[in-house]
Design a protein around this motif. Structure first.
Motif, PDB file in Angstrom:
ATOM      1  N   ASN A  49       0.839  -1.201   0.000  1.00 24.67           N
ATOM      2  CA  ASN A  49       0.000   0.000   0.000  1.00 24.67           C
ATOM      3  C   ASN A  49       0.872   1.247   0.000  1.00 24.67           C
ATOM      4  O   ASN A  49       1.884   1.314   0.708  1.00 24.67           O
ATOM      5  N   TYR A  51       0.509   5.760   0.031  1.00 23.29           N
ATOM      6  CA  TYR A  51      -0.418   6.752   0.548  1.00 23.29           C
ATOM      7  C   TYR A  51      -0.176   8.102  -0.105  1.00 23.29           C
ATOM      8  O   TYR A  51       0.959   8.463  -0.433  1.00 23.29           O
ATOM      9  N   THR A  69      -0.634  -0.360  -4.361  1.00 27.31           N
ATOM     10  CA  THR A  69      -2.018   0.109  -4.461  1.00 27.31           C
ATOM     11  C   THR A  69      -2.171   1.424  -3.715  1.00 27.31           C
ATOM     12  O   THR A  69      -1.557   1.646  -2.673  1.00 27.31           O
ATOM     13  N   TRP A 129      -9.706   2.880  -6.173  1.00 26.23           N
ATOM     14  CA  TRP A 129      -8.474   2.105  -6.089  1.00 26.23           C
ATOM     15  C   TRP A 129      -7.668   2.282  -7.375  1.00 26.23           C
ATOM     16  O   TRP A 129      -8.195   2.191  -8.480  1.00 26.23           O
TER      17      TRP A 129
END
Length: 258
Positions: A49, A51, A69, A129
């Motif tokens: 992940n 951010y 992601t 997403w």
């Protein structure tokens, strides 16, 4: 950008206003990647992940695959994915909603080296997403991957926003030629609690804490002011970071003749 590898990206760009690739020459000679499907599946299983506004340093070997992601945290005019710095040659693939492959993507940026851009300019809604695939066309090291959403900010116009702790919001400013100073001023009303920081960088969004040209802290002074002398004409980027929650922050950017 290599034409034969980027046809689908340009086709999608016409439908979804997705900007693809660096405006740099030199990718025409790059060969299409050859990767076994099982290696891509293994990379997707190890997805990391990322951010909004927080850079990640990445390295990889020849032929390597890494996946990431991002969940876009807010509606925005633009969402950018960039690679900058380091050494070697990594290529950038991005797709909304689903994992990209080496042949199925919204955007491919595959210039020589590791300076890459993929930009979405419409339909950037919150909680969407986005998936990123990095391919090692050559071995690469200490390359910065940064994903951030941004909104345009007209000069000499005050915008007011609220910020959350650890949030990072970027504003994009068009700086005219032949100006002596770019001045960014951010403040909050008397009686409003909270602390924030301001970062400014020309040409690309700030990559805090390293790639930043000016920093101001509301805990040190109010208003928090950043100035850049003899700014370059073109884009400048202002990032507001919430050290704590702040209900109201006012931001203004001016260009001065002296």
């Amino acid at each position: 950008m290599h034409f034969t590898r980027a046809v689908s990206a340009f086709a999608l760009a016409s439908l979804f206003s997705i900007g693809c690739g660096e405006p740099l020459p030199g990718a025409e000679g790059k060969a299409p990647p050859q990767v076994a499907p099982e290696l891509l599946s293994q990379a997707n299983a190890l997805t990391t992940n990322i951010y909004n506004g927080y850079p990640v340093t990445v390295s990889g070997g020849l032929g390597s695959l890494q996946t990431f992601t991002l969940v876009n945290p807010a509606p925005a005019a633009k969402l950018s994915f960039t690679l900058r710095g380091g050494s070697g040659d990594a290529d950038l693939y991005v797709k909304r909603y689903y994992e990209p492959t080496l042949t199925d993507y919204d955007c491919l940026s595959d210039a020589y080296g590791s300076t890459e851009n993929c930009v979405y300019t419409t339909s950037v809604e919150d909680d969407q997403w986005y998936y990123v695939l990095l391919y090692g066309f050559e071995a690469y090291s200490n390359v910065t991957l940064l994903a951030y959403y941004s909104n345009p900010l007209p000069l000499a116009t005050t915008v007011t926003t609220g910020i959350n702790q650890l949030s990072r919001t970027v504003y994009e400013v068009d700086v005219p030629a032949v100006k002596k100073r770019l001045q960014v001023t951010a403040t909050k009303p008397a009686g409003i609690n909270g602390q924030f920081k301001v970062y400014v960088r020309q040409g690309s969004a700030p990559e805090v804490p390293n790639a930043v040209e000016c920093t101001a802290d509301s805990n040190v002074s109010l208003p928090a002011v950043c100035s850049i002398v003899d700014p370059a004409a073109g884009k400048a980027y202002v990032m507001i970071e919430g050290v704590t929650n702040v209900n109201i922050v006012s931001l203004r950017v001016d260009v001065l003749t002296k």
